[in-house]
Each structure stands twice: as structure tokens, then as C-alpha cells.
Design a protein around this motif. Sequence first.
Motif, short mmCIF file in Angstrom:
data_model
loop_
_atom_site.label_atom_id
_atom_site.label_comp_id
_atom_site.label_asym_id
_atom_site.label_seq_id
_atom_site.Cartn_x
_atom_site.Cartn_y
_atom_site.Cartn_z
N VAL A 1 -46.45 13.14 51.93
CA VAL A 1 -45.66 13.51 51.35
C VAL A 1 -45.40 12.40 50.34
O VAL A 1 -44.91 11.54 50.89
N THR A 2 -45.98 12.62 48.77
CA THR A 2 -45.43 11.85 47.95
C THR A 2 -43.48 12.02 47.72
O THR A 2 -43.10 13.07 47.22
N ALA A 3 -42.83 11.04 47.46
CA ALA A 3 -41.12 10.58 47.21
C ALA A 3 -41.28 10.88 45.36
O ALA A 3 -42.44 10.42 44.82
N ILE A 4 -40.64 11.68 45.01
CA ILE A 4 -40.56 12.40 43.44
C ILE A 4 -39.42 11.10 43.17
O ILE A 4 -38.43 11.40 43.34
N LYS A 5 -40.81 9.99 41.52
CA LYS A 5 -39.73 9.45 42.04
C LYS A 5 -38.77 9.39 41.36
O LYS A 5 -38.41 10.62 39.96
N GLY A 6 -37.22 8.76 40.95
CA GLY A 6 -36.39 9.13 40.39
C GLY A 6 -35.78 10.20 41.38
O GLY A 6 -34.45 10.22 40.74
N ALA A 7 -35.87 10.73 41.77
CA ALA A 7 -34.99 12.01 42.63
C ALA A 7 -34.54 12.15 43.70
O ALA A 7 -34.85 11.45 45.65
N ASP A 8 -33.42 11.02 43.40
CA ASP A 8 -31.95 10.16 44.46
C ASP A 8 -30.78 10.55 44.94
O ASP A 8 -30.02 10.08 44.97
N GLY A 9 -31.00 12.31 44.24
CA GLY A 9 -29.95 12.34 44.20
C GLY A 9 -28.64 12.57 43.08
O GLY A 9 -27.68 13.36 43.55
N THR A 10 -29.26 11.71 41.87
CA THR A 10 -28.22 11.60 41.19
C THR A 10 -28.13 12.90 39.66
O THR A 10 -27.40 12.47 39.00
N ALA A 11 -29.61 13.53 39.97
CA ALA A 11 -29.67 14.44 39.32
C ALA A 11 -30.07 15.96 38.96
O ALA A 11 -30.98 15.76 40.83
N ALA A 12 -29.71 16.99 38.19
CA ALA A 12 -29.94 18.11 39.22
C ALA A 12 -31.62 18.17 38.62
O ALA A 12 -32.31 19.73 39.91
N SER A 13 -32.31 18.05 37.75
CA SER A 13 -33.44 18.23 38.12
C SER A 13 -34.91 16.72 37.03
O SER A 13 -34.49 16.12 36.87
N VAL A 14 -35.81 16.88 38.33
CA VAL A 14 -36.76 15.28 38.14
C VAL A 14 -38.32 16.16 39.01
O VAL A 14 -38.28 16.56 39.49
N GLY A 15 -39.18 15.82 37.73
CA GLY A 15 -40.56 15.59 38.47
C GLY A 15 -40.60 17.97 37.93
O GLY A 15 -41.89 17.77 39.23
N GLY A 16 -39.86 18.09 37.70
CA GLY A 16 -40.00 19.84 37.46
C GLY A 16 -39.72 20.75 38.45
O GLY A 16 -39.58 21.50 38.61
N TYR A 17 -38.92 19.76 39.94
CA TYR A 17 -37.98 19.94 40.07
C TYR A 17 -36.78 20.45 39.79
O TYR A 17 -36.11 19.45 39.44
N ALA A 18 -35.84 21.99 40.03
CA ALA A 18 -34.23 21.22 39.83
C ALA A 18 -33.46 22.01 40.91
O ALA A 18 -34.13 23.07 41.15
N ILE A 19 -32.05 21.98 40.99
CA ILE A 19 -31.19 22.37 41.38
C ILE A 19 -30.28 23.32 40.11
O ILE A 19 -30.03 22.82 39.49
N SER A 20 -30.20 24.70 41.06
CA SER A 20 -29.53 25.86 39.93
C SER A 20 -28.84 26.31 40.95
O SER A 20 -28.46 26.59 42.02
N ASP A 21 -27.47 27.36 40.31
CA ASP A 21 -26.79 27.84 40.78
C ASP A 21 -25.26 28.04 41.70
O ASP A 21 -25.96 28.40 42.35
N VAL A 22 -25.30 26.48 41.96
CA VAL A 22 -24.30 26.39 42.59
C VAL A 22 -23.35 26.22 42.80
O VAL A 22 -22.63 26.45 41.58
N SER A 23 -22.85 27.14 43.99
CA SER A 23 -21.24 27.44 44.33
C SER A 23 -20.94 26.72 45.04
O SER A 23 -21.75 26.68 46.79
N LEU A 24 -19.80 26.81 45.65
CA LEU A 24 -18.88 26.04 46.53
C LEU A 24 -17.91 27.20 47.09
O LEU A 24 -17.18 27.77 45.57
N PRO A 25 -17.17 27.23 47.90
CA PRO A 25 -16.01 28.21 48.01
C PRO A 25 -15.01 27.45 46.86
O PRO A 25 -14.71 26.53 46.59
N ALA A 26 -15.06 28.93 46.96
CA ALA A 26 -13.07 28.85 45.80
C ALA A 26 -12.05 27.49 46.21
O ALA A 26 -11.77 27.06 45.58
N LYS A 27 -11.83 27.91 47.16
CA LYS A 27 -10.47 27.32 47.35
C LYS A 27 -10.74 25.85 48.81
O LYS A 27 -10.93 26.99 49.48
N ALA A 28 -9.86 24.84 49.17
CA ALA A 28 -10.13 24.37 49.79
C ALA A 28 -9.43 24.52 51.02
O ALA A 28 -8.43 25.14 51.24
N GLY A 29 -9.27 24.67 52.13
CA GLY A 29 -8.96 24.42 53.46
C GLY A 29 -9.22 26.73 53.95
O GLY A 29 -8.04 26.73 54.85
#
Length: 268
Positions: free
Chosen positions: A33-61
Motif C-alpha cells: 500500500v502506497t500512501a498518497i502524498k499530502g493526504a494527512d487529514g488536512t484536505a478534503a481532496s488529494v490525489g484524486g480521492y475526495a471526501i464529500s457530503d459530510v453530515s454530523l448530528p444537528a445538535k450536541a447531546g
Amino acid sequence: MVVSLGLAITLISCGGEPEADKPAAPAEVATVVTAIKGADGTAASVGGYAISDVSLPAKAGEPGTMSFRITKDGKGVTDYIEEQTKDLHLYVVRDDLEVFRHVHPTQGDDGAWSGDLMLPAGGTYRVVAEFAAKTPDGKGEQAMLGATAKVAGKTDVEVPGSEDGTLIAALEKTPKPGIDQEIGVLLSDPAGKPVNLGTYLGVYAHVTAFSRETGEVIHLHPLGGPENGKNGTRLGIHVKPPKAGDYVFFVQARVDGMVHTLRLPVTV
């Protein structure tokens, strides 16, 4: 078994929850497995890969659902290489590093990932997905992708410390920036005695660090098994902080069937 080339990255889970003490089954054939350079969690899109449509619970607790998608060149990624018993690991971390969750969502037939989640406080959160995707040549590419989402509600929260009444965690020494090194994580009971560690996601402990300045995620790999001594139980880990600065280390270990999450601010 996964053999990583280049910048190695790996994973963790949510504290305080019981989980079956099941070691990771060794694979018969190692996968490169080769690690994608720069894909260290600080960007949503690196090396052709992307994370999108991110949704979290609307309210805490309140119980809710988190969801997101992983794509490569616009197409959904559905073929993964299992790492530490999971296809994908997800961190949900508030931007001040005072709330940390590591969860394991499931992927639906439409390719989207989702899972149950309750966050204790509102604020801006970083959602970081870590995974190794299979490539057409039978190998793999490893990446960490991150995006932000807001959660409504009170922002005050009880911040975890380096001990929780059952387990105490400390670093044997402060790691040096930019250098591959082994340091020890010391785990003990409130009396300073060794603890009987169980495995969690196939290893004896998970340690993940987040940079306060950049948000970069560093996963630290355990080296071998636990060693009991006068200062408690020692686990060697491999670490290479990219540069000097302030980090928060989250240590997760299982004692008496429960996974504990402890928080250690560190200046490198």
C-alpha cells in the motif's frame, strides 16, 4: 497484512465502550500500500480521492447520524483493504482538540458511509476518514481526507485528561520533530502498577496525534507487545512528528474489557 510504502498512516476508536477482544487475523499474502502524498487529514481532496457530503448530528447531546462519501476521480470507492479489522476508520475531532471520537461507520449499497453518533458539545468539527483503497493492479493506496461540519449546542465540555480513575497514560519522553524514532507509552493503574492490556482492533493500543497549528493527523504504530516494569506497562510506538509545535496525543487502550481514551497535550 499490509505493507506501507512512503508516509505510513493508521487508526483508532471511541473510548469507554466495550468491544470483543479479537486480535486481527493475519493475512496470508501481504498487500503493498502506497500512501498518497499530502493526504494527512488536512484536505478534503488529494490525489484524486475526495471526501464529500459530510453530515454530523444537528445538535450536541442528542443521538444522531453522521454520513459522508469517498470518491476517486468522481466515482465512489467501494473496494477497500482491511486495516486493523476495519475497511475505514473515522475521526471526529472538534477544532480545539477538546472532543475526540473514533468511530467505524458502515457503507451502504449506494456507496455512502454512515453510522450512529452523539457528540457532547457543539462547535466546528473536523471529520477525518482514513482508508486504504484497492487499485486495479492489485495493490493499494492509503489516504486520510478531512472536511469540516458544524454542530449546534453548548460548547462547554469536560475535557478528558491523561487519567480517568482506572488508567493513567504518559509518554516516556518527548518525540523529536522530523525524525523516525521509537518512544514508549507508559500505562498504569492509579497506584502506578502495570495493567493487563487486552487487544483493541487487533493491537494493544492506539495512539493518534493532531497538530494544533495545521490539523495534521499522525497515527503512531505499536511496536511489539506490552512490557511490564516499575513504571507500569510500556508499549513501544513508532513516531515521526513532521515539525516542531503543539500536538494533542489521544491514547486508547483496553483494560478489563473497556476501551479507555486518554488525552495528552505535547509540545514537540
